[in-house]
Design an enzyme around this catalytic site. Sequence first.
Site, PDB file in Angstrom:
ATOM      1  N   SER A 141      34.421  50.275  29.038  1.00 59.66           N
ATOM      2  CA  SER A 141      34.994  51.439  29.718  1.00 59.66           C
ATOM      3  C   SER A 141      35.073  52.634  28.789  1.00 59.66           C
ATOM      4  O   SER A 141      35.250  53.753  29.241  1.00 59.66           O
ATOM      5  CB  SER A 141      36.392  51.108  30.249  1.00 59.66           C
ATOM      6  OG  SER A 141      37.190  50.573  29.236  1.00 59.66           O
ATOM      7  N   HIS A 162      29.598  49.923  34.828  1.00 58.31           N
ATOM      8  CA  HIS A 162      31.051  50.050  34.664  1.00 58.31           C
ATOM      9  C   HIS A 162      31.756  49.884  36.012  1.00 58.31           C
ATOM     10  O   HIS A 162      31.669  50.758  36.880  1.00 58.31           O
ATOM     11  CB  HIS A 162      31.392  51.409  34.027  1.00 58.31           C
ATOM     12  CG  HIS A 162      32.853  51.572  33.758  1.00 58.31           C
ATOM     13  ND1 HIS A 162      33.508  52.758  33.895  1.00 58.31           N
ATOM     14  CD2 HIS A 162      33.793  50.675  33.370  1.00 58.31           C
ATOM     15  CE1 HIS A 162      34.786  52.592  33.601  1.00 58.31           C
ATOM     16  NE2 HIS A 162      34.981  51.332  33.277  1.00 58.31           N
ATOM     17  N   GLU A 174      29.744  52.673  38.159  1.00 57.48           N
ATOM     18  CA  GLU A 174      29.067  53.700  37.354  1.00 57.48           C
ATOM     19  C   GLU A 174      27.886  53.047  36.639  1.00 57.48           C
ATOM     20  O   GLU A 174      28.070  52.074  35.899  1.00 57.48           O
ATOM     21  CB  GLU A 174      30.026  54.292  36.312  1.00 57.48           C
ATOM     22  CG  GLU A 174      31.106  55.179  36.905  1.00 57.48           C
ATOM     23  CD  GLU A 174      32.046  55.767  35.854  1.00 57.48           C
ATOM     24  OE1 GLU A 174      32.492  56.914  36.040  1.00 57.48           O
ATOM     25  OE2 GLU A 174      32.353  55.097  34.846  1.00 57.48           O
ATOM     26  N   ASN A 212      36.797  57.645  33.831  1.00 54.89           N
ATOM     27  CA  ASN A 212      37.812  57.571  32.773  1.00 54.89           C
ATOM     28  C   ASN A 212      37.952  58.888  32.013  1.00 54.89           C
ATOM     29  O   ASN A 212      39.012  59.185  31.473  1.00 54.89           O
ATOM     30  CB  ASN A 212      37.498  56.424  31.802  1.00 54.89           C
ATOM     31  CG  ASN A 212      37.887  55.081  32.392  1.00 54.89           C
ATOM     32  OD1 ASN A 212      38.576  55.026  33.405  1.00 54.89           O
ATOM     33  ND2 ASN A 212      37.449  54.005  31.770  1.00 54.89           N
TER      34      ASN A 212
HETATM   35  N1  3HC Z   1      40.588  40.814  45.703  1.00 51.29           N
HETATM   36  C1  3HC Z   1      40.396  41.020  47.011  1.00 51.29           C
HETATM   37  N2  3HC Z   1      41.158  41.858  47.750  1.00 51.29           N
HETATM   38  C2  3HC Z   1      42.190  42.483  47.135  1.00 51.29           C
HETATM   39  C3  3HC Z   1      42.454  42.315  45.759  1.00 51.29           C
HETATM   40  C4  3HC Z   1      41.607  41.442  45.044  1.00 51.29           C
HETATM   41  N3  3HC Z   1      41.758  41.255  43.737  1.00 51.29           N
HETATM   42  N4  3HC Z   1      43.520  43.099  45.423  1.00 51.29           N
HETATM   43  C5  3HC Z   1      43.895  43.725  46.541  1.00 51.29           C
HETATM   44  N5  3HC Z   1      43.104  43.368  47.568  1.00 51.29           N
HETATM   45  C6  3HC Z   1      43.130  43.888  48.929  1.00 51.29           C
HETATM   46  C7  3HC Z   1      44.310  43.400  49.739  1.00 51.29           C
HETATM   47  O1  3HC Z   1      44.036  42.179  50.402  1.00 51.29           O
HETATM   48  C8  3HC Z   1      44.526  44.555  50.718  1.00 51.29           C
HETATM   49  O2  3HC Z   1      43.614  44.501  51.776  1.00 51.29           O
HETATM   50  P1  3HC Z   1      43.973  45.129  53.246  1.00 51.29           P
HETATM   51  O3  3HC Z   1      44.476  46.535  53.009  1.00 51.29           O
HETATM   52  O4  3HC Z   1      42.683  45.092  53.987  1.00 51.29           O
HETATM   53  O5  3HC Z   1      45.033  44.210  53.786  1.00 51.29           O
HETATM   54  C9  3HC Z   1      44.139  45.772  49.901  1.00 51.29           C
HETATM   55  O6  3HC Z   1      43.307  45.309  48.844  1.00 51.29           O
HETATM   56  C10 3HC Z   1      45.360  46.459  49.381  1.00 51.29           C
HETATM   57  O7  3HC Z   1      46.084  45.510  48.589  1.00 51.29           O
HETATM   58  P2  3HC Z   1      47.677  45.357  48.640  1.00 51.29           P
HETATM   59  O8  3HC Z   1      48.189  45.555  50.042  1.00 51.29           O
HETATM   60  O9  3HC Z   1      48.034  44.081  47.957  1.00 51.29           O
HETATM   61  O10 3HC Z   1      48.239  46.481  47.689  1.00 51.29           O
HETATM   62  P3  3HC Z   1      48.045  48.036  47.746  1.00 51.29           P
HETATM   63  O11 3HC Z   1      47.885  48.568  49.120  1.00 51.29           O
HETATM   64  O12 3HC Z   1      49.140  48.542  46.884  1.00 51.29           O
HETATM   65  O13 3HC Z   1      46.630  48.270  47.004  1.00 51.29           O
HETATM   66  C11 3HC Z   1      45.281  48.596  45.114  1.00 51.29           C
HETATM   67  C12 3HC Z   1      46.404  47.773  45.742  1.00 51.29           C
HETATM   68  C13 3HC Z   1      43.948  48.297  45.818  1.00 51.29           C
HETATM   69  C14 3HC Z   1      45.197  48.135  43.671  1.00 51.29           C
HETATM   70  C15 3HC Z   1      45.612  50.135  45.268  1.00 51.29           C
HETATM   71  O14 3HC Z   1      46.928  50.385  44.876  1.00 51.29           O
HETATM   72  C16 3HC Z   1      44.687  51.013  44.446  1.00 51.29           C
HETATM   73  O15 3HC Z   1      43.582  51.327  44.865  1.00 51.29           O
HETATM   74  N6  3HC Z   1      45.168  51.438  43.259  1.00 51.29           N
HETATM   75  C17 3HC Z   1      44.390  52.264  42.329  1.00 51.29           C
HETATM   76  C18 3HC Z   1      43.515  51.393  41.498  1.00 51.29           C
HETATM   77  C19 3HC Z   1      42.674  52.208  40.552  1.00 51.29           C
HETATM   78  O16 3HC Z   1      42.792  53.401  40.398  1.00 51.29           O
HETATM   79  N7  3HC Z   1      41.782  51.485  39.866  1.00 51.29           N
HETATM   80  C20 3HC Z   1      40.950  52.086  38.852  1.00 51.29           C
HETATM   81  C21 3HC Z   1      41.597  51.891  37.545  1.00 51.29           C
HETATM   82  S1  3HC Z   1      40.648  52.578  36.233  1.00 51.29           S
HETATM   83  C22 3HC Z   1      39.559  51.368  35.865  1.00 51.29           C
HETATM   84  O17 3HC Z   1      39.497  50.313  36.453  1.00 51.29           O
HETATM   85  C23 3HC Z   1      38.648  51.702  34.745  1.00 51.29           C
HETATM   86  C24 3HC Z   1      38.475  50.562  33.795  1.00 51.29           C
HETATM   87  O18 3HC Z   1      37.636  51.044  32.775  1.00 51.29           O
HETATM   88  C25 3HC Z   1      39.768  50.021  33.196  1.00 51.29           C
END
Ligand code: 3HC
Length: 306
Positions: A141, A162, A174, A212
């Site tokens: 990342s 990514h 990405e 990022n």
């Molecule tokens: N596998 C499958 N499905 C999943 C899952 C997983 N690991 N985690 C969540 N889900 C699904 C749930 O079943 C749910 O589905 P539905 O809406 O159809 O019922 C949906 O995703 C939403 O999950 P939750 O209801 O449990 O929780 P939230 O509504 O709070 O969503 C989230 C959780 C998807 C993580 C949301 O909060 C989100 O999009 N957050 C932002 C995440 C983000 O910005 N990620 C990028 C980070 S930066 C990065 O990754 C870069 C790297 O370099 C580190």
Amino acid sequence: MNKLVGLTRNFSSSANLNAIKTVTVVGGGLMGSGIAQVTAQAGQNVTIVDLQPELLDKAQKSIQANLTRVGRKLYKDDAGKVEGFVSDSLDRIKVSTKVEDGANADLIIEAIVEKLDVKQELFNKLDQLAPEHTLLATNTSSISVNAIGAGIKRKDKFGGLHFFNPVPVMRLLEVIKSDQMSEDTYQAMMSWGKSVGKTCITCKDTPGFVVNRLLGPYSAEALRLYERGDATKEDIDIGMKLGAGYPMGPFELADYTGLDTNKYALQVMYEMTKNPVFRPIPLLDKMVAEGKLGRKVGEGFYKYSK
Ligand code: 3HC
């Protein structure tokens, strides 16, 4: 937009995709297991390699639980179909503690610790072991993709893929063009990303790539706003969710991705760009030193029950 787009099979008709039928993911952590899951869901065979057998066990369990979540959404009340989807996908996943067992794949994706020398050593080994046609990719990342592949011979067959956390849900991939990546490799990686349900964007090997590079200053400024006492972390999180439509506020996101990961990404981007927006943040340093790393340890900016 249908949320299931990123979760269902989406085979591409591109000729380039024919080159990628088997995939190996090195690293069975959160990102590696997510990448393996979406690959298996898309109907492709995948091997997860990790030196630690207990991590492989954990990866298999979390993949099974996440596949069940996906299956329930796809097939609603049809328990038989959900079970079939989960077991068919799991049957496509093999695990091993030896990198040799995964070397014979069409595409090998590295998702191990963010340490340049460890990644270089792995790629040098894979370059020796893998057949000539195998494409190699890093899920780094924040480290330079060119630096990671500096020691390999097949620089034309190497680049960055990514993914975002949680991999089964986040629809973006990405594709990072290393300096010597060939057009065929680029097209094959773009087609493969599409085949596992992702929307691909392209970026040069520049610090933080696209997402990022933009999330870094956002997160750093949120931390400074809170550190100065200008607003509470709760209000900043509410502000960004309700005022800007983000699914999580910056402190919830930092806890979700891990404060150590956040600190490391800012540090690397500061070293590479010298842009003061990425300069160290005493509050973040203190929390990492205290082991408050976020959800994975039960406490970060917020507390979590196991
Ligand atoms: N596998 C499958 N499905 C999943 C899952 C997983 N690991 N985690 C969540 N889900 C699904 C749930 O079943 C749910 O589905 P539905 O809406 O159809 O019922 C949906 O995703 C939403 O999950 P939750 O209801 O449990 O929780 P939230 O509504 O709070 O969503 C989230 C959780 C998807 C993580 C949301 O909060 C989100 O999009 N957050 C932002 C995440 C983000 O910005 N990620 C990028 C980070 S930066 C990065 O990754 C870069 C790297 O370099 C580190």
